[in-house]
Design a protein around this motif. Sequence first.
Motif, PDB file in Angstrom:
ATOM      1  N   MET A 142      -9.364  -5.924   6.693  1.00 23.65           N
ATOM      2  CA  MET A 142      -9.856  -4.715   7.365  1.00 23.65           C
ATOM      3  C   MET A 142      -8.700  -3.871   7.901  1.00 23.65           C
ATOM      4  N   LEU A 143      -7.698  -4.530   8.479  1.00 23.02           N
ATOM      5  CA  LEU A 143      -6.529  -3.790   8.975  1.00 23.02           C
ATOM      6  C   LEU A 143      -5.757  -3.166   7.816  1.00 23.02           C
ATOM      7  N   ALA A 144      -5.594  -3.922   6.739  1.00 24.99           N
ATOM      8  CA  ALA A 144      -4.909  -3.386   5.562  1.00 24.99           C
ATOM      9  C   ALA A 144      -5.709  -2.234   4.949  1.00 24.99           C
ATOM     10  N   ASP A 145      -7.046  -2.332   4.995  1.00 27.27           N
ATOM     11  CA  ASP A 145      -7.895  -1.237   4.503  1.00 27.27           C
ATOM     12  C   ASP A 145      -7.597   0.057   5.245  1.00 27.27           C
ATOM     13  N   LEU A 146      -7.450  -0.055   6.560  1.00 27.12           N
ATOM     14  CA  LEU A 146      -7.140   1.135   7.362  1.00 27.12           C
ATOM     15  C   LEU A 146      -5.802   1.724   6.947  1.00 27.12           C
ATOM     16  N   VAL A 147      -4.833   0.846   6.696  1.00 32.32           N
ATOM     17  CA  VAL A 147      -3.515   1.317   6.254  1.00 32.32           C
ATOM     18  C   VAL A 147      -3.642   1.987   4.887  1.00 32.32           C
TER      19      VAL A 147
END
Length: 194
Positions: free
Chosen positions: A153-158
């Motif tokens: 999820m954090l990588a998705d935001l990036v």
Amino acid sequence: MTSGSGSKPQGRARPSVRRILWTVARAVGSATVLVTLYYLLPLDHSSTASTVTMLVVGLAGFVALVAAQVRSIIRSAHPGLRAVEALATSIPYFLLLFAASYVALAALSPESFDEPLSHSDALYFTVTVFSTVGFGDITAKTETARLVVTVQMLADLVILGLAVKVVVSAVRRGQKRQKRTAEASRKEAGDEGR
């Protein structure tokens, strides 16, 4: 307008239909190879160490892939077209990397998710997390699984924020470089005509 040698068009020439078709074919080919590898790899027979290594090395590979694509976009004669191809390669790579991690994690620890995950189930789950839809039909149950999903999820935001911004910026830089080259060529042609 062509340069004095008559070889390359200057300025912002539109890509030819052939160039567009070749780009689409390469993007589809890359995605097909990635999906085929994903389904053929024995991910459900991985160890914990190999699963963690796959995810960490895969994420480092993703960063390297995006960096190489940005350089390619900037140098491309058609930066917008090259950016489309870059996104059509890097996003499937990213999604399949996490799907592969979920398949391996579910095989290592069946209680990680509320149901066993096949390759297709893991890909479906990855896309629902990426798209922020999250239907809730598949959920992470263990702390490890939740941590991996949180990383995604954090990588998705990036990806959605930074990576898209970097690609758009690279397109603009490539277009500016083309404009400067075209202006320099016109000036040089004008100086030679005197």
